[in-house]
Design a protein around this motif. Structure first.
Motif, PDB file in Angstrom:
ATOM      1  N   HIS A   1       0.829  -1.192   0.000  1.00 28.21           N
ATOM      2  CA  HIS A   1       0.000   0.000   0.000  1.00 28.21           C
ATOM      3  C   HIS A   1       0.870   1.251   0.000  1.00 28.21           C
ATOM      4  CE1 HIS A   1      -3.706  -2.155   0.726  1.00 28.21           C
ATOM      5  NE2 HIS A   1      -3.036  -2.907   1.572  1.00 28.21           N
ATOM      6  N   MET A  34      -4.285  14.759  -5.665  1.00 27.34           N
ATOM      7  CA  MET A  34      -4.545  13.606  -6.534  1.00 27.34           C
ATOM      8  C   MET A  34      -5.172  14.053  -7.850  1.00 27.34           C
ATOM      9  SD  MET A  34      -5.650  10.518  -4.005  1.00 27.34           S
ATOM     10  CE  MET A  34      -6.135  11.329  -2.493  1.00 27.34           C
ATOM     11  N   TYR A  41      -8.928   8.300  -7.222  1.00 29.54           N
ATOM     12  CA  TYR A  41      -8.810   7.520  -5.990  1.00 29.54           C
ATOM     13  C   TYR A  41     -10.114   6.781  -5.708  1.00 29.54           C
ATOM     14  CZ  TYR A  41      -8.032   6.319  -1.126  1.00 29.54           C
ATOM     15  OH  TYR A  41      -7.912   5.634   0.043  1.00 29.54           O
ATOM     16  N   PHE A  61      -4.340   2.480  -1.973  1.00 31.35           N
ATOM     17  CA  PHE A  61      -4.475   2.947  -3.352  1.00 31.35           C
ATOM     18  C   PHE A  61      -4.676   1.784  -4.323  1.00 31.35           C
ATOM     19  CE2 PHE A  61      -2.979   6.674  -1.330  1.00 31.35           C
ATOM     20  CZ  PHE A  61      -3.253   7.747  -2.162  1.00 31.35           C
ATOM     21  N   ALA A  64      -7.072   2.760  -6.962  1.00 33.08           N
ATOM     22  CA  ALA A  64      -6.779   4.049  -7.599  1.00 33.08           C
ATOM     23  C   ALA A  64      -6.147   3.807  -8.969  1.00 33.08           C
ATOM     24  CB  ALA A  64      -5.846   4.876  -6.732  1.00 33.08           C
TER      25      ALA A  64
END
Length: 70
Positions: A1, A34, A41, A61, A64
């Motif tokens: 992550h 972002m 996301y 994420f 994402a």
């Protein structure tokens, strides 16, 4: 992550209202960052946010993606 860490502008003791204001500001700053990086996301939820009283960390994420990636 992977995680996104945003430092506070003012590193000083704060009350609960200041802490809430800082948390909210950092949440919007994370979303704006972002967006500028063209990252979708789409998983903002309580379990994906870490708050230590000063810093907000957005985690997880896995779902994402960068706009244009497949």
């Amino acid at each position: 992550h992977q995680a996104l860490v945003l430092p506070l502008v003012h590193d000083q003791p704060v009350g609960i209202e200041d802490e809430l204001r800082s948390f909210t500001r950092q949440l919007f700053e994370a979303a704006a960052y972002m967006h500028r990086q063209q990252i979708l996301y789409g998983d903002f939820k309580r379990s994906n946010l870490r708050w230590d009283g000063k810093h907000l960390v957005v985690i997880d994420f896995d779902v994402a993606m960068r706009v244009g990636d497949k």
